[in-house]
Design an enzyme around this catalytic site. Structure first.
Site, PDB file in Angstrom:
ATOM      1  N   ILE A  11     -12.550 -38.278  -9.139  1.00  0.00           N
ATOM      2  CA  ILE A  11     -12.359 -38.768  -7.765  1.00  0.00           C
ATOM      3  C   ILE A  11     -11.363 -37.900  -6.993  1.00  0.00           C
ATOM      4  CG2 ILE A  11     -10.524 -40.481  -8.170  1.00  0.00           C
ATOM      5  CD1 ILE A  11     -13.635 -40.809  -5.885  1.00  0.00           C
ATOM      6  N   SER A  33      -1.172 -33.113 -13.645  1.00  0.00           N
ATOM      7  CA  SER A  33      -2.319 -33.469 -14.475  1.00  0.00           C
ATOM      8  C   SER A  33      -2.149 -32.731 -15.791  1.00  0.00           C
ATOM      9  CB  SER A  33      -3.610 -33.038 -13.760  1.00  0.00           C
ATOM     10  OG  SER A  33      -4.676 -33.882 -14.055  1.00  0.00           O
ATOM     11  N   ARG A  34      -2.652 -33.301 -16.874  1.00  0.00           N
ATOM     12  CA  ARG A  34      -2.448 -32.651 -18.166  1.00  0.00           C
ATOM     13  C   ARG A  34      -3.237 -31.343 -18.246  1.00  0.00           C
ATOM     14  NH1 ARG A  34      -4.305 -37.759 -21.432  1.00  0.00           N
ATOM     15  NH2 ARG A  34      -6.017 -37.200 -20.041  1.00  0.00           N
ATOM     16  N   LYS A  87      -8.050 -47.492  -6.545  1.00  0.00           N
ATOM     17  CA  LYS A  87      -8.479 -48.816  -6.982  1.00  0.00           C
ATOM     18  C   LYS A  87      -8.999 -48.742  -8.416  1.00  0.00           C
ATOM     19  CE  LYS A  87     -12.335 -48.924  -7.787  1.00  0.00           C
ATOM     20  NZ  LYS A  87     -13.441 -48.237  -8.516  1.00  0.00           N
ATOM     21  N   ASP A 165     -15.365 -51.964 -12.586  1.00  0.00           N
ATOM     22  CA  ASP A 165     -14.827 -50.757 -11.931  1.00  0.00           C
ATOM     23  C   ASP A 165     -15.571 -50.517 -10.612  1.00  0.00           C
ATOM     24  OD1 ASP A 165     -13.122 -48.179 -12.062  1.00  0.00           O
ATOM     25  OD2 ASP A 165     -15.154 -47.476 -11.716  1.00  0.00           O
TER      26      ASP A 165
HETATM   27  P1  NAP Z   1     -11.354 -39.496 -14.549  1.00  0.00           P
HETATM   28  O1  NAP Z   1     -11.969 -38.289 -13.923  1.00  0.00           O
HETATM   29  O2  NAP Z   1     -11.857 -39.925 -15.870  1.00  0.00           O
HETATM   30  O3  NAP Z   1      -9.769 -39.373 -14.688  1.00  0.00           O
HETATM   31  C1  NAP Z   1      -8.947 -38.792 -13.710  1.00  0.00           C
HETATM   32  C2  NAP Z   1      -7.899 -37.909 -14.385  1.00  0.00           C
HETATM   33  O4  NAP Z   1      -6.856 -38.710 -14.907  1.00  0.00           O
HETATM   34  C3  NAP Z   1      -8.438 -37.157 -15.582  1.00  0.00           C
HETATM   35  O5  NAP Z   1      -9.118 -36.001 -15.184  1.00  0.00           O
HETATM   36  C4  NAP Z   1      -7.184 -36.881 -16.390  1.00  0.00           C
HETATM   37  O6  NAP Z   1      -6.638 -35.651 -15.960  1.00  0.00           O
HETATM   38  C5  NAP Z   1      -6.267 -38.030 -16.014  1.00  0.00           C
HETATM   39  N1  NAP Z   1      -6.180 -38.956 -17.142  1.00  0.00           N
HETATM   40  C6  NAP Z   1      -7.182 -39.604 -17.755  1.00  0.00           C
HETATM   41  N2  NAP Z   1      -6.722 -40.375 -18.749  1.00  0.00           N
HETATM   42  C7  NAP Z   1      -5.383 -40.205 -18.764  1.00  0.00           C
HETATM   43  C8  NAP Z   1      -4.333 -40.717 -19.568  1.00  0.00           C
HETATM   44  N3  NAP Z   1      -4.591 -41.571 -20.570  1.00  0.00           N
HETATM   45  N4  NAP Z   1      -3.076 -40.337 -19.296  1.00  0.00           N
HETATM   46  C9  NAP Z   1      -2.818 -39.473 -18.308  1.00  0.00           C
HETATM   47  N5  NAP Z   1      -3.780 -38.924 -17.512  1.00  0.00           N
HETATM   48  C10 NAP Z   1      -5.049 -39.310 -17.741  1.00  0.00           C
HETATM   49  O7  NAP Z   1     -11.452 -40.752 -13.586  1.00  0.00           O
HETATM   50  P2  NAP Z   1     -11.962 -40.862 -12.065  1.00  0.00           P
HETATM   51  O8  NAP Z   1     -13.417 -41.088 -12.038  1.00  0.00           O
HETATM   52  O9  NAP Z   1     -11.410 -39.752 -11.247  1.00  0.00           O
HETATM   53  O10 NAP Z   1     -11.302 -42.269 -11.695  1.00  0.00           O
HETATM   54  C11 NAP Z   1      -9.911 -42.420 -11.517  1.00  0.00           C
HETATM   55  C12 NAP Z   1      -9.673 -43.668 -10.689  1.00  0.00           C
HETATM   56  O11 NAP Z   1     -10.356 -43.514  -9.446  1.00  0.00           O
HETATM   57  C13 NAP Z   1     -10.216 -44.951 -11.341  1.00  0.00           C
HETATM   58  O12 NAP Z   1      -9.330 -46.014 -11.129  1.00  0.00           O
HETATM   59  C14 NAP Z   1     -11.533 -45.199 -10.604  1.00  0.00           C
HETATM   60  O13 NAP Z   1     -11.841 -46.574 -10.516  1.00  0.00           O
HETATM   61  C15 NAP Z   1     -11.202 -44.637  -9.228  1.00  0.00           C
HETATM   62  N6  NAP Z   1     -12.406 -44.210  -8.511  1.00  0.00           N
HETATM   63  C16 NAP Z   1     -13.355 -43.429  -9.124  1.00  0.00           C
HETATM   64  C17 NAP Z   1     -14.530 -43.103  -8.446  1.00  0.00           C
HETATM   65  C18 NAP Z   1     -15.599 -42.239  -9.065  1.00  0.00           C
HETATM   66  O14 NAP Z   1     -16.660 -42.043  -8.450  1.00  0.00           O
HETATM   67  N7  NAP Z   1     -15.404 -41.690 -10.251  1.00  0.00           N
HETATM   68  C19 NAP Z   1     -14.721 -43.556  -7.137  1.00  0.00           C
HETATM   69  C20 NAP Z   1     -13.715 -44.285  -6.525  1.00  0.00           C
HETATM   70  C21 NAP Z   1     -12.565 -44.606  -7.222  1.00  0.00           C
HETATM   71  P3  NAP Z   1      -5.882 -34.693 -17.017  1.00  0.00           P
HETATM   72  O15 NAP Z   1      -6.708 -34.691 -18.272  1.00  0.00           O
HETATM   73  O16 NAP Z   1      -5.818 -33.359 -16.324  1.00  0.00           O
HETATM   74  O17 NAP Z   1      -4.536 -35.338 -17.190  1.00  0.00           O
END
Ligand code: NAP
Length: 306
Positions: A11, A33-34, A87, A165
Site C-alpha cells: 500500500i 522499513s526493514r 486502517k 481487512d
Molecule cells: P504488506 O505489503 O504486507 O506490508 C507492508 C510492509 O510492512 C512490508 O513490506 C514490510 O516492510 C513491513 N512489515 C511487514 N511485517 C512487519 C513486521 N512484522 N514488522 C515490521 N515491519 C513489517 O502490507 P500492505 O498490503 O501494504 O498493508 C499494510 C496496511 O495497509 C494494512 O493494515 C492494510 O490493511 C492496509 N491497506 C492495504 C491495502 C492493500 O491493497 N494491500 C489497501 C488499503 C490499506 P519491510 O519488510 O521492508 O519491513
C-alpha cells in the site's frame, strides 16, 4: 511539511508514495522499513535512528500491517511527532486508545485513517441519509484474496483480521453514512483450519442491516452496499466511488462529493489536522469487527493457501 513513511510494502508503493509526491502539503523526507525503500529518499531500518537524525520531520505515516504498528506509533509519539495510521488503526482497540491518550499528552496529532470514507460517493450518501430513519440495508464485499494480497501471510495470522481487512473498509463507510449508530447482533465466521482469521463472514446488525464478506470471489469483484429509508434507496458501488439513488446515478452531482482520490484526500486531511493541532480518532468500524470476533459462531473450513 516533511513526513516519513514507515513500512514500505504494497500500500505504501501503490498509494502513499504517489499521494505524497502529488501533495502540496507534504515532502517525503525518509522511509523506515526493514528491506523496502523508495528511490531518492533516505532509507532507515530503525525508527529511533530516523527520528533522532531528522528532527525536522514532524510527521510519520505508518503503512505496516496492524500487529507490528503499535510499537512504531508509540516511538513516534514519544518523540513528539504527529502520526497517521493505515486502517485498521491497530491490532486491538485498547492499543489505539493508548495511542490516543499518548497523542493528547504529547500535544501531537493522531489520525486513524479510513481511506474508503474518502471515496467519491460517501459524503453524498451521508448527506442523503442525514436525519432519516434506516429500515434495512445490505453490504456485499467479496474479493479475491489471492489477487489483492499475494504472499501476505499476516492476513491469516492472529491480529491480521482475515476477511475483515477489506470488510472493515465497508464498515468504515457504513459507520460514516448512517444517521445513527447500529450494533452487531449476530455473526458467522468461516475459518479455514490452517488459519487464525476468517476467510468469510456474515453479519447481522440492528436496523435490518446485514453484511456478506467473502475473500474467495474470483471473476468480478463486489464492493457494494444499499441502505433503505422510508424516502429513498441509496446504493454505493465500486467501493463507494459510485452512488445511485432510487435507480439514478448521481455520482459527483452534489456538494460534498470528494474531488480528490482517497489517499490524496487523506493526506490533505492530515495536513489540516496538523495545522489546527487536532486529532481524528474513530474506532467505530473496528468495534464492529471486535464484536464479530467476540460474538461470531465459528465454522471450520478445509485448509486455504494463498
Ligand atoms: P504488506 O505489503 O504486507 O506490508 C507492508 C510492509 O510492512 C512490508 O513490506 C514490510 O516492510 C513491513 N512489515 C511487514 N511485517 C512487519 C513486521 N512484522 N514488522 C515490521 N515491519 C513489517 O502490507 P500492505 O498490503 O501494504 O498493508 C499494510 C496496511 O495497509 C494494512 O493494515 C492494510 O490493511 C492496509 N491497506 C492495504 C491495502 C492493500 O491493497 N494491500 C489497501 C488499503 C490499506 P519491510 O519488510 O521492508 O519491513
Amino acid at each position: 511539511m516533511k513526513i516519513a513513511l514507515i513500512g514500505i510494502g504494497k500500500i505504501a508503493r501503490d498509494q502513499h508514495v504517489p499521494a505524497i509526491a502529488n501533495s502540496a502539503d507534504w515532502n517525503l523526507a525518509a522511509t523506515v522499513s526493514r528491506t523496502g525503500t523508495v528511490d531518492d529518499v533516505p532509507a532507515y531500518t530503525n525508527i529511533d535512528t530516523m527520528l533522532a537524525e531528522n528532527p525536522e520531520i514532524r510527521a510519520v505515516s505508518l503503512c505496516l500491517p496492524p500487529v507490528p504498528r503499535f510499537a512504531y506509533a508509540k516511538a513516534a509519539l514519544l518523540a513528539g511527532r504527529h502520526v497517521m495510521l493505515e486502517k485498521p488503526p491497530g491490532a486491538t482497540l485498547a492499543e489505539v486508545h493508548a495511542l490516543a491518550a499518548l497523542a493528547q499528552t504529547q500535544g501531537s496529532t493522531l489520525f486513524t485513517t479510513w481511506h474508503s470514507r474518502m471515496a467519491q460517493g460517501v459524503a453524498q450518501a451521508k448527506a442523503l441519509l442525514a436525519g432519516k430513519s434506516v429500515i434495512k440495508g445490505h453490504i456485499t464485499w467479496k474479493e479475491d484474496v489471492r489477487r489483492w494480497h499475494p504472499g501476505q501471510d499476516w492476513v491469516f495470522a492472529a491480529g491480521g483480521m482475515g476477511v475483515f481487512d477489506p470488510g472493515i473498509n465497508a464498515l468504515s463507510i457504513l459507520t460514516e453514512i448512517l444517521p445513527a449508530p447500529v450494533h452487531l447482533q449476530d455473526a458467522r465466521l468461516d475459518v479455514p483450519e490452517n488459519c487464525q482469521t476468517p476467510i468469510a463472514a456474515q453479519l447481522t446488525f440492528s436496523n435490518g442491516i446485514t453484511a456478506d464478506f467473502d475473500w474467495r470471489q474470483e471473476g468480478p469483484q463486489n464492493w457494494d452496499m444499499w441502505i433503505e429509508t422510508a424516502e429513498n434507496r441509496v446504493e454505493l458501488s465500486e467501493g463507494g466511488s459510485k452512488i445511485n439513488v432510487d435507480g439514478r446515478d448521481i455520482t459527483g452531482e452534489a456538494a460534498g462529493a470528494s474531488l480528490l482520490g482517497e489517499y490524496p484526500a487523506l493526506y490533505a486531511r492530515m495536513a489540516d489536522l496538523v495545522r489546527t493541532g487536532a486529532s481524528d480518532i474513530d474506532l467505530s468500524p473496528m468495534v464492529h469487527v471486535a464484536d464479530a470476533m467476540t460474538l461470531g459462531k465459528r465454522v471450520s473450513l478445509p485448509a486455504f493457501h494463498l
